[in-house]
Design a protein around this motif. Structure first.
Motif, mmCIF file in Angstrom:
data_model
loop_
_atom_site.group_PDB
_atom_site.id
_atom_site.type_symbol
_atom_site.label_atom_id
_atom_site.label_comp_id
_atom_site.label_asym_id
_atom_site.label_seq_id
_atom_site.Cartn_x
_atom_site.Cartn_y
_atom_site.Cartn_z
ATOM 1 N N GLY A 31 0.458 -0.871 -0.238
ATOM 2 C CA GLY A 31 0.097 0.521 0.640
ATOM 3 C C GLY A 31 0.566 1.017 -0.049
ATOM 4 N N CYS A 32 2.079 1.131 -0.342
ATOM 5 C CA CYS A 32 2.787 2.828 -0.457
ATOM 6 C C CYS A 32 3.062 3.425 -1.518
ATOM 7 C CB CYS A 32 4.333 1.746 -0.153
ATOM 8 S SG CYS A 32 4.670 1.120 1.052
ATOM 9 N N PRO A 33 3.451 3.996 -1.949
ATOM 10 C CA PRO A 33 3.105 4.861 -3.161
ATOM 11 C C PRO A 33 4.478 5.148 -4.508
ATOM 12 C CG PRO A 33 3.967 6.525 -1.360
ATOM 13 C CD PRO A 33 3.683 4.926 -1.055
ATOM 14 N N VAL A 34 3.698 3.977 -5.579
ATOM 15 C CA VAL A 34 4.970 3.712 -6.739
ATOM 16 C C VAL A 34 5.004 5.200 -7.658
ATOM 17 C CG1 VAL A 34 6.097 2.181 -8.455
ATOM 18 C CG2 VAL A 34 4.878 1.877 -6.985
ATOM 19 N N ILE A 35 6.026 6.135 -7.874
ATOM 20 C CA ILE A 35 5.554 7.263 -8.792
ATOM 21 C C ILE A 35 6.620 7.212 -10.356
ATOM 22 C CG2 ILE A 35 4.572 9.150 -6.897
ATOM 23 C CD1 ILE A 35 6.775 10.310 -6.522
ATOM 24 N N SER A 36 5.940 7.897 -10.660
ATOM 25 C CA SER A 36 6.992 8.138 -11.707
ATOM 26 C C SER A 36 7.321 10.126 -12.169
ATOM 27 C CB SER A 36 6.815 7.033 -13.653
ATOM 28 O OG SER A 36 7.546 7.999 -14.319
ATOM 29 N N VAL A 37 8.325 9.686 -12.166
ATOM 30 C CA VAL A 37 9.098 11.333 -12.130
ATOM 31 C C VAL A 37 9.715 11.433 -13.680
ATOM 32 C CG1 VAL A 37 8.527 11.177 -9.870
ATOM 33 C CG2 VAL A 37 11.055 11.198 -10.466
ATOM 34 N N ASP A 38 9.550 12.745 -14.117
ATOM 35 C CA ASP A 38 10.914 13.406 -15.506
ATOM 36 C C ASP A 38 10.092 14.649 -15.182
ATOM 37 O OD1 ASP A 38 11.989 13.065 -17.099
ATOM 38 O OD2 ASP A 38 10.755 12.657 -18.455
ATOM 39 N N ALA A 39 10.545 15.749 -15.750
ATOM 40 C CA ALA A 39 10.815 17.209 -16.227
ATOM 41 C C ALA A 39 10.038 17.137 -18.537
ATOM 42 C CB ALA A 39 12.373 17.685 -16.228
ATOM 43 N N LYS A 40 9.405 17.868 -18.250
ATOM 44 C CA LYS A 40 8.662 17.638 -19.572
ATOM 45 C C LYS A 40 9.801 18.685 -20.085
ATOM 46 C CE LYS A 40 4.401 17.597 -22.061
ATOM 47 N NZ LYS A 40 4.921 18.404 -23.681
ATOM 48 N N LYS A 41 9.829 18.860 -22.110
ATOM 49 C CA LYS A 41 10.395 19.848 -22.020
ATOM 50 C C LYS A 41 10.086 21.230 -21.834
ATOM 51 C CE LYS A 41 8.021 20.299 -26.854
ATOM 52 N NZ LYS A 41 8.384 21.733 -26.964
ATOM 53 N N LYS A 42 11.167 22.011 -21.739
ATOM 54 C CA LYS A 42 10.707 23.498 -21.679
ATOM 55 C C LYS A 42 9.667 24.470 -22.394
ATOM 56 C CE LYS A 42 15.014 24.662 -18.757
ATOM 57 N NZ LYS A 42 15.689 25.672 -18.140
ATOM 58 N N GLU A 43 8.699 24.844 -22.062
ATOM 59 C CA GLU A 43 7.839 25.265 -23.260
ATOM 60 C C GLU A 43 7.776 27.113 -22.886
ATOM 61 O OE1 GLU A 43 5.746 24.147 -25.124
ATOM 62 O OE2 GLU A 43 6.001 22.190 -24.676
ATOM 63 N N LEU A 44 8.031 27.842 -24.484
ATOM 64 C CA LEU A 44 7.880 29.515 -24.090
ATOM 65 C C LEU A 44 6.007 29.288 -24.142
ATOM 66 C CD1 LEU A 44 9.519 30.209 -27.566
ATOM 67 C CD2 LEU A 44 10.600 31.378 -25.069
ATOM 68 N N VAL A 45 6.487 30.728 -23.308
ATOM 69 C CA VAL A 45 5.198 31.333 -22.913
ATOM 70 C C VAL A 45 4.900 32.833 -23.711
ATOM 71 C CG1 VAL A 45 3.855 31.888 -21.023
ATOM 72 C CG2 VAL A 45 5.508 30.526 -20.657
ATOM 73 N N GLY A 46 3.514 32.524 -24.197
ATOM 74 C CA GLY A 46 3.058 33.303 -25.037
ATOM 75 C C GLY A 46 2.490 32.829 -26.025
ATOM 76 N N ASN A 47 2.818 34.247 -27.029
ATOM 77 C CA ASN A 47 1.746 34.098 -28.081
ATOM 78 C C ASN A 47 2.143 32.838 -29.338
ATOM 79 O OD1 ASN A 47 -1.104 33.624 -29.596
ATOM 80 N ND2 ASN A 47 -0.067 35.498 -30.682
ATOM 81 N N TYR A 48 2.479 32.292 -29.120
ATOM 82 C CA TYR A 48 3.649 31.251 -30.197
ATOM 83 C C TYR A 48 3.215 30.121 -30.987
ATOM 84 C CZ TYR A 48 7.505 34.246 -27.470
ATOM 85 O OH TYR A 48 8.300 35.255 -26.710
ATOM 86 N N ALA A 49 3.316 29.410 -31.361
ATOM 87 C CA ALA A 49 2.925 28.803 -32.691
ATOM 88 C C ALA A 49 2.930 27.505 -31.820
ATOM 89 C CB ALA A 49 3.745 28.334 -34.527
ATOM 90 N N ASN A 50 2.154 26.451 -31.315
ATOM 91 C CA ASN A 50 2.086 25.392 -30.800
ATOM 92 C C ASN A 50 2.164 24.121 -31.980
ATOM 93 O OD1 ASN A 50 2.657 23.391 -28.928
ATOM 94 N ND2 ASN A 50 0.520 24.014 -27.646
ATOM 95 N N ALA A 51 2.446 22.957 -31.586
ATOM 96 C CA ALA A 51 2.204 21.741 -32.687
ATOM 97 C C ALA A 51 1.146 21.272 -32.567
ATOM 98 C CB ALA A 51 3.809 20.776 -32.397
ATOM 99 N N GLY A 52 -0.096 20.297 -33.891
ATOM 100 C CA GLY A 52 -0.775 19.853 -33.412
ATOM 101 C C GLY A 52 -1.912 21.125 -33.933
#
Length: 264
Positions: A64-85
């Motif tokens: 009953g102990c927690p198992v966690i997976s951790v990582d840093a997502k890639k850095k993202e520019l904040v602003g009115n920039y194009a986002n893929a998709g």
């Protein structure tokens, strides 16, 4: 097809690119992109490492102990920039964004550091506005514990962390180990860390159970502010019940901190 058509004409054959395309299909050819497959030299202990992580996960979950997976997502520019998709918009009415990705000095970049609870299919993303350091990584896990973990596991004083072998939570990062130990002492926790072998980060569960769904949810949407980023992460859900919390981390984290041998 145009290059082949031109080359054949130089050899005396009159043939159009369209006919060349048809002949290629008849011969069993099609347009294809490259496929990532070869991972380079592998450690002979790789499979043993995966089995060790799997066994540790089962043992922690059985208690009953927690198992966690951790990582840093890639850095993202904040602003009115194009986002893929792509996302649904009125015909001929796309969202207009900046032509160039020159960083906005006031908004800067963010580093989303995620903690994914394997057992409960839930997570927390600490959106940092400063450097991606070992102290930031540990503080991100600490925020998950305070916001979600402690209430889900009120009787547990043990945590299993699965992480990539490099970066701010790398296996050789002394500051990561020191910061984890300080937090463990403060909270009276026993923390076990299992690092994945080199070149196997795609098997870290946070990648294909949480981060990919966040990316899908904010596809085609400019990340114009911290509030927008938090809302898009927090609204990410799946048919299998994934829920994610998120918060901004405006703390400053010093870079280049050394941990000497004696302190280790």
């Amino acid at each position: 097809t145009y290059n082949l058509s031109d080359e054949l004409e130089r050899h005396g054959f009159a043939i159009s690119p369209t006919v060349v395309r048809g002949l290629l299909k008849e011969l069993g050819y099609s347009l294809q992109s490259t496929r990532k497959r070869f991972e380079g030299k592998q450690s002979p202990d790789r499979n043993a490492q995966f089995e060790y992580i799997a066994n540790a996960t089962e043992e922690f979950q059985a208690r009953g102990c927690p198992v966690i997976s951790v990582d840093a997502k890639k850095k993202e520019l904040v602003g009115n920039y194009a986002n893929a998709g792509q996302e649904w918009q009125k015909i001929k009415n796309p969202i207009e964004v900046e032509a160039y990705d020159f960083i906005n000095k006031e908004l800067g970049k963010v580093t989303p550091y995620g903690t994914y609870d394997v057992t409960h299919n839930s997570g927390w993303v600490n959106v940092g506005t400063d450097s991606d350091t070992a102290q930031f990584a540990v503080h991100s896990i600490q925020r998950w514990w305070e916001e979600l973990g402690e209430s889900k596991y009120p009787d547990s004083r043990e945590i299993l962390i699965m992480a990539d072998g490099g970066g701010s939570n790398g296996s050789r990062n002394r500051l990561w180990k020191k910061s984890l130990q300080e937090w463990a002492n403060k909270e009276d926790l026993k923390i076990m860390v299992c690092h994945f072998p080199p070149g196997t980060s795609k098997w870290n569960k946070i990648e294909h159970r949480m981060f990919c769904h966040i990316t899908r949810n904010w596809r085609g949407k400019p990340l114009t502010s911290h509030e927008v980023i938090i809302n898009l992460i927090g609204s990410t859900k799946t048919n299998k019940g994934l829920t994610i919390g998120a918060g901004i981390d405006s703390q400053k984290y010093a870079k280049g901190i050394k941990v000497p041998d004696k302190e280790m």
